[in-house]
Motif scaffolding. Structure first.
Motif, PDB file in Angstrom:
ATOM      1  N   ILE A  21      24.559  55.480 -49.902  1.00 54.55           N
ATOM      2  CA  ILE A  21      23.622  54.807 -50.801  1.00 54.55           C
ATOM      3  C   ILE A  21      24.087  54.999 -52.237  1.00 54.55           C
ATOM      4  CG2 ILE A  21      21.219  54.707 -51.581  1.00 54.55           C
ATOM      5  CD1 ILE A  21      20.470  56.093 -48.890  1.00 54.55           C
ATOM      6  N   ASP A  22      24.456  56.248 -52.525  1.00 55.29           N
ATOM      7  CA  ASP A  22      24.936  56.608 -53.862  1.00 55.29           C
ATOM      8  C   ASP A  22      25.557  57.992 -53.735  1.00 55.29           C
ATOM      9  OD1 ASP A  22      24.412  55.561 -56.882  1.00 55.29           O
ATOM     10  OD2 ASP A  22      24.521  57.758 -56.847  1.00 55.29           O
ATOM     11  N   LEU A  23      26.367  58.384 -54.697  1.00 54.69           N
ATOM     12  CA  LEU A  23      26.901  59.745 -54.636  1.00 54.69           C
ATOM     13  C   LEU A  23      25.850  60.764 -55.057  1.00 54.69           C
ATOM     14  CD1 LEU A  23      30.553  59.306 -55.976  1.00 54.69           C
ATOM     15  CD2 LEU A  23      29.753  59.499 -53.615  1.00 54.69           C
ATOM     16  N   ASP A  24      24.834  60.295 -55.754  1.00 58.04           N
ATOM     17  CA  ASP A  24      23.802  61.204 -56.261  1.00 58.04           C
ATOM     18  C   ASP A  24      22.561  61.148 -55.377  1.00 58.04           C
ATOM     19  OD1 ASP A  24      22.629  62.931 -58.378  1.00 58.04           O
ATOM     20  OD2 ASP A  24      21.290  61.189 -58.616  1.00 58.04           O
ATOM     21  N   LEU A  25      22.170  62.300 -54.869  1.00 54.71           N
ATOM     22  CA  LEU A  25      21.047  62.355 -53.925  1.00 54.71           C
ATOM     23  C   LEU A  25      19.738  61.897 -54.572  1.00 54.71           C
ATOM     24  CD1 LEU A  25      19.894  63.091 -51.169  1.00 54.71           C
ATOM     25  CD2 LEU A  25      19.851  65.481 -51.887  1.00 54.71           C
ATOM     26  N   GLU A  26      19.542  62.270 -55.841  1.00 51.24           N
ATOM     27  CA  GLU A  26      18.314  61.871 -56.532  1.00 51.24           C
ATOM     28  C   GLU A  26      18.186  60.355 -56.605  1.00 51.24           C
ATOM     29  OE1 GLU A  26      15.787  63.812 -57.414  1.00 51.24           O
ATOM     30  OE2 GLU A  26      17.019  65.304 -56.363  1.00 51.24           O
ATOM     31  N   ARG A  27      19.305  59.751 -56.971  1.00 51.42           N
ATOM     32  CA  ARG A  27      19.328  58.285 -57.070  1.00 51.42           C
ATOM     33  C   ARG A  27      19.029  57.662 -55.705  1.00 51.42           C
ATOM     34  NH1 ARG A  27      18.841  53.629 -58.199  1.00 51.42           N
ATOM     35  NH2 ARG A  27      20.292  52.239 -59.270  1.00 51.42           N
ATOM     36  N   ALA A  28      19.636  58.235 -54.659  1.00 54.42           N
ATOM     37  CA  ALA A  28      19.446  57.715 -53.299  1.00 54.42           C
ATOM     38  C   ALA A  28      17.975  57.803 -52.897  1.00 54.42           C
ATOM     39  CB  ALA A  28      20.323  58.481 -52.315  1.00 54.42           C
ATOM     40  N   LEU A  29      17.345  58.916 -53.274  1.00 54.28           N
ATOM     41  CA  LEU A  29      15.929  59.075 -52.944  1.00 54.28           C
ATOM     42  C   LEU A  29      15.084  58.010 -53.630  1.00 54.28           C
ATOM     43  CD1 LEU A  29      15.681  62.964 -52.946  1.00 54.28           C
ATOM     44  CD2 LEU A  29      15.126  61.450 -51.024  1.00 54.28           C
ATOM     45  N   LYS A  30      15.459  57.665 -54.889  1.00 51.26           N
ATOM     46  CA  LYS A  30      14.720  56.617 -55.599  1.00 51.26           C
ATOM     47  C   LYS A  30      14.891  55.272 -54.912  1.00 51.26           C
ATOM     48  CE  LYS A  30      14.813  58.749 -60.140  1.00 51.26           C
ATOM     49  NZ  LYS A  30      15.887  58.954 -61.138  1.00 51.26           N
ATOM     50  N   VAL A  31      16.105  54.980 -54.491  1.00 51.45           N
ATOM     51  CA  VAL A  31      16.366  53.719 -53.795  1.00 51.45           C
ATOM     52  C   VAL A  31      15.544  53.665 -52.509  1.00 51.45           C
ATOM     53  CG1 VAL A  31      18.122  52.392 -52.542  1.00 51.45           C
ATOM     54  CG2 VAL A  31      18.690  53.452 -54.750  1.00 51.45           C
ATOM     55  N   ARG A  32      15.540  54.775 -51.800  1.00 50.49           N
ATOM     56  CA  ARG A  32      14.763  54.828 -50.564  1.00 50.49           C
ATOM     57  C   ARG A  32      13.290  54.531 -50.841  1.00 50.49           C
ATOM     58  NH1 ARG A  32      11.849  59.430 -47.445  1.00 50.49           N
ATOM     59  NH2 ARG A  32      11.000  59.411 -49.555  1.00 50.49           N
ATOM     60  N   GLN A  33      12.795  55.067 -51.958  1.00 51.22           N
ATOM     61  CA  GLN A  33      11.400  54.854 -52.342  1.00 51.22           C
ATOM     62  C   GLN A  33      11.115  53.367 -52.543  1.00 51.22           C
ATOM     63  OE1 GLN A  33       9.746  57.491 -52.016  1.00 51.22           O
ATOM     64  NE2 GLN A  33       7.786  56.461 -52.411  1.00 51.22           N
ATOM     65  N   ILE A  34      12.038  52.730 -53.219  1.00 53.31           N
ATOM     66  CA  ILE A  34      11.883  51.291 -53.476  1.00 53.31           C
ATOM     67  C   ILE A  34      11.976  50.495 -52.181  1.00 53.31           C
ATOM     68  CG2 ILE A  34      13.128  49.314 -54.485  1.00 53.31           C
ATOM     69  CD1 ILE A  34      13.725  51.329 -56.882  1.00 53.31           C
ATOM     70  N   ALA A  35      12.935  50.880 -51.338  1.00 56.26           N
ATOM     71  CA  ALA A  35      13.155  50.123 -50.089  1.00 56.26           C
ATOM     72  C   ALA A  35      12.040  50.334 -49.075  1.00 56.26           C
ATOM     73  CB  ALA A  35      14.501  50.526 -49.475  1.00 56.26           C
ATOM     74  N   ARG A  36      11.300  51.418 -49.271  1.00 56.01           N
ATOM     75  CA  ARG A  36      10.257  51.773 -48.298  1.00 56.01           C
ATOM     76  C   ARG A  36       9.294  50.625 -48.023  1.00 56.01           C
ATOM     77  NH1 ARG A  36       7.564  57.583 -48.681  1.00 56.01           N
ATOM     78  NH2 ARG A  36       9.389  57.975 -47.383  1.00 56.01           N
ATOM     79  N   HIS A  37       8.978  49.877 -49.073  1.00 55.52           N
ATOM     80  CA  HIS A  37       7.966  48.827 -48.918  1.00 55.52           C
ATOM     81  C   HIS A  37       8.582  47.443 -48.727  1.00 55.52           C
ATOM     82  CE1 HIS A  37       5.260  51.998 -49.844  1.00 55.52           C
ATOM     83  NE2 HIS A  37       5.894  52.227 -50.970  1.00 55.52           N
ATOM     84  N   HIS A  38       9.902  47.428 -48.588  1.00 53.22           N
ATOM     85  CA  HIS A  38      10.604  46.173 -48.329  1.00 53.22           C
ATOM     86  C   HIS A  38      10.243  45.690 -46.923  1.00 53.22           C
ATOM     87  CE1 HIS A  38      13.589  43.171 -48.914  1.00 53.22           C
ATOM     88  NE2 HIS A  38      14.536  43.706 -48.161  1.00 53.22           N
TER      89      HIS A  38
END
Lengths: 333, 333, 333, 333
Positions: free
Chosen positions: C93-110
């Motif tokens: 998703i990304d090399l940075d775990l924090e960033r990946a967690l944010k993306v996951r948050q956004i994708a959650r409601h997709h």
């Protein structure tokens, strides 16, 4: 059970060692026309070297193991029968089928065990294959292939007295076919001299394919070569109505090396001593068991006749370029 | 390069898919006497279904791929030659050797590629074995064994029109022997009906062993069965003067399970589609290459005649119970 | 189902080919910051090269496949979510775990499928192993070992932007452990630079062993090397309470050569294209299936976060020389 | 060379048989605190059962073989040194590293061979792997994996006096790592009780993974389980800079059965007697050779200390949940 050994050559030494693996039997004497060889083997095992006649006359000796040269087998079996000994004899009974049939006739009324040294029947791999086949694990056997390649050809001098590839080498494979599938109806032989011209000059072949057909339609193929540069190649395959069984080669070790050049694993063990070491011991235990318990020998003189009859049929097939029927007369039936 | 397909059955569909794997060729039309089948295949590939005559007359079509029923092959090859098409034809040329020889005569002067579909030559495993053999990696080849067991027998209705096991099934193995060892001197055939009595009732065998002998003493053995319950068994072994080569089966997957019951690994892939999927694509690429570059086809009409001649000899050998010589006349030499 | 591809590099080409293997999906557009690469790929597939924005705005496009460079993944997933596309994204998703967690948050409601490209889950061998494990064929899994050796190291220039061995290479193996055993409790990492000093100079390792412990006592070991001179080494072993399962390597061909030098068989297939060609197609079919049938994706964005969290824990473990706990916070739990 | 055996239990019997395989050595006496066991073994071999003190005092006895319970090893080695005997001692020297170091100190000035029974060094497979590794056949070794799974766990009563998995079972694997890669810098241990709760109740583990790191960056992993339902799993793998070496398991026989259910081959041989029978004989021949020729023993008391030090470090690592350094002090360096 006291045992005397006839023959102190290569195969005699193998058997001397096998006798020691079974605590129920004791090697007490050895004889050989090469008296030095007999003495050396006797010394190694702390036993005595004696003339053949003395051994046969010695009533304290229960069994004789015949591992002398092929041309002495028939006479020694007859002498052993006369002397009332249990008899273990290396294959073949004789190079001549007629002679073998006469020996069988004499041995028929012998009340002691008389066993032929078809060592491969006792190889744990082949024995496991037979057990699975007999248990019906692949249904009914249909197509059998026996592969037997020696690592290197013997000298032409040996070839000259060997009786030829079919009687000397393939006889083991004929027995394997009989062991697994019983006696066939026809034998069709093919053979060439490809390995060593000296073998051809000696009137023999070194490469052969023989096909056996059975009355019920089953088929067996034997492949022989006097040379497999990678070692002793000893395999059996059976295709059955519900599956297949195969014995692969035993290998020198289980190391596998992977490099840019490929994945390299170990070769088959070099020759029959390495491959059949365990089989010789199990074979001997089978003979001792028959002597002590009265159970039938696991490889009879009839088995010896049968294998010889197939070799004889193969010789005729090769000479005449046609399939040869295996008749009841050939096996004394 | 525009291609039309004759035949929309099982093997026709395989070839339609193969044609698509090579960007240099384009499938543009299909024909079949079963017009529904032709239409279905045409629809699937977004092409047209046309009568055979139209296709042959269409000069925009460069090549025809003959995958129709066996009895149409000879006529279609002749028509294709007349129409000036490059021709790819499934095996066999015809069930009748005389007819095949006439076709070969006609095709001889054709200036376009004419190739037979002996797909196994293109299997990466067999091709690698041949490359190693030709490179002398095991010295000179001496003993060849080709094993080919189908997973399950076809219906008796198929058997009746198949031309018999030797021409229908073993023809691939005859070609494999010719591919690896060239043409033999004699053919000795053995065969039985063990798998399905209906096959025997249809006058055919389902289990067979054939031995080929070569003028220089080499020997080849072919083993066939219409049934291997564990899947399509396709192996080749060559013993040579300096070693041996073997092609093992390709398996469904590489998983190995070890339990108290043993070590279980995957079966061979089920049948020819699974096993020879890649071979069909490579085969087609070989044909396209010959069409575009003028290089010789990797499996010629003479190869088709040769395999058929061996099948014919096998039939005669089985019928007459004797080895049959392969003469120059049989292969039109 | 119309698909647009982001990224026309090596992995983009692989996916373009995979899309074509599923008749239910159609590749209609490609984009890449290297416009020449995009155009070349577009030409090859007869489609158009378009700017990323146009693709996202085009409502006729159902799904995007993100195979561009790692640093663009997170932004593109977010843009794809905003544009209402089904999304398939290459790992990570990304090399940075924090960033990946944010993306996951956004994708959650997709409300469209969002799938991560963990191709190895779809390899028929690993899939068969998982099926057998899940079916209880070896009882309960206890000890897992995942082996992954690349044939040769990438250039140091790649290493510098790769995120390091744990996030770039072992991430697949972390996912394999999660796929088979679920998420572990601790991660203990070991690593060295043995293959190429330039990799060490770039601050990375090229040889690594990581041990995962599970709350219920199960253990998993991952072995990585950037160099296996014999090819891509991709194996998995599980010891269970009633047996063991192992996936062996797939090999180049099934030829075995036996000579005096040993028995040589074929090497593992060279690299991921050869080994995972089929897996890429099956993976894509899985995504298409989720898009069309609404079934859950077989590798979710949470799986992407999980693997990244394990890589992050490994980095910390290596830096601090101690086991690191995998907390709920690390995986957004 | 006259030998006396201390210990008539399972491993004592194995050694009694091994002694007989070397004609240069002769078993003359046995002793055991269980005098009945000693007498039974003496009877079986036609020798005498004598008190330990008598044996040590008998100057006609050249060597003692210590195969008694672990807690007697250290005392017996010291007594053997004092009595001027050549000494062969089963692993371990003692469960306590301090005690082992003291024994080593005493043995240091002994002018007779003092050898530890690390039998796996003499297994032909592992020996062939080491020979290939030392010959540089795969370049420099980088990643080592030693796998050792017993077929079934011992009773909890044994576990209680065993010293724990690392000292009782993995000690062989620590020695294998030292044999192949030398002594490591750190030990990181993981372990669980998954096989038998009674083992956990006895304070031990039954499933373990230990990672060793080396000063030059090499890595080794050891996998242990007290249970492999398919038999004794004994493998070693080394990845090197130019290739890899692997020792696969030895199997019960070479039969392969193919049916609709899969391809079944034989299990690994059941346990250490079957697998290491040959190794015990070769090991003994090595000791006899050292006694007669004065060559260094192939497994020294320092090797015994080293393996014990690694087990000790593993115990500490497991208890403290962190990597433990292997210091010079731990090995008496």
């Amino acid at each position: 059970m006291k045992v005397a050994l006839f023959g102190a050559g290569r195969i005699g030494k193998v058997h001397a060692a096998s006798i020691k693996t079974d605590p129920r039997s004791e090697l007490v004497a050895v004889t050989d026309v090469v008296t030095d060889a007999a003495q050396a083997l006797a010394d190694e095992h702390g036993i005595v070297s004696r003339p053949a006649g003395d051994i046969l006359a010695d009533t304290s000796i229960d069994a004789i193991l015949i591992a002398s040269s092929t041309n002495t087998h028939a006479d020694l079996i007859e002498a052993g029968v006369k002397a009332g000994k249990a008899i273990f004899c290396e294959k073949p009974i004789d190079l001549d089928l007629e002679r073998a049939l006469k020996v069988r006739q004499i041995a028929r009324h012998h009340d002691k065990p008389m066993m032929m040294g078809f060592n491969r029947r006792f190889d744990p791999n082949f024995a496991a294959l037979k057990a699975a086949l007999d248990a019906g694990e692949i249904g009914k056997g249909e197509l059998l292939t026996v592969t037997s390649y020696d690592p290197a050809p013997p000298p032409a001098s040996y070839i000259k007295v060997s009786g030829g590839l079919y009687r000397d080498m393939m006889i083991h494979d004929f027995d394997m076919c009989a062991f697994l599938f019983g006696m066939p109806k026809t034998v069709t032989a093919h053979g060439s001299c490809l390995v060593d011209p000296a073998i051809g000059a000696a009137g023999d072949i070194d490469t052969a394919v023989v096909v056996l057909t059975y009355a019920d339609g089953r088929l067996a193929t034997i492949r022989n070569s006097r040379r497999a540069p990678y070692g002793y190649d000893q395999r059996v395959e059976v295709l059955g109505s519900q599956g297949a069984l195969a014995v692969r080669n035993e290998v020198e070790n289980s190391v596998e090396k992977s490099t840019a050049g490929g994945v390299v694993s170990s070769k088959p063990v070099y020759f029959f001593l390495e491959r059949y070491m365990r089989a010789f011991a199990i074979e001997w235990a089978g003979f001792v068991g028959s002597c002590l318990d009265g159970t039938p020998v696991p490889a009879s003189i009839q088995d010896g006749v049968n294998a010889l009859a197939l070799a004889e049929a193969a010789n005729r097939s090769l000479a005449e370029g046609r399939p040869v029927e295996v008749t009841a007369g050939m096996t004394g039936g």
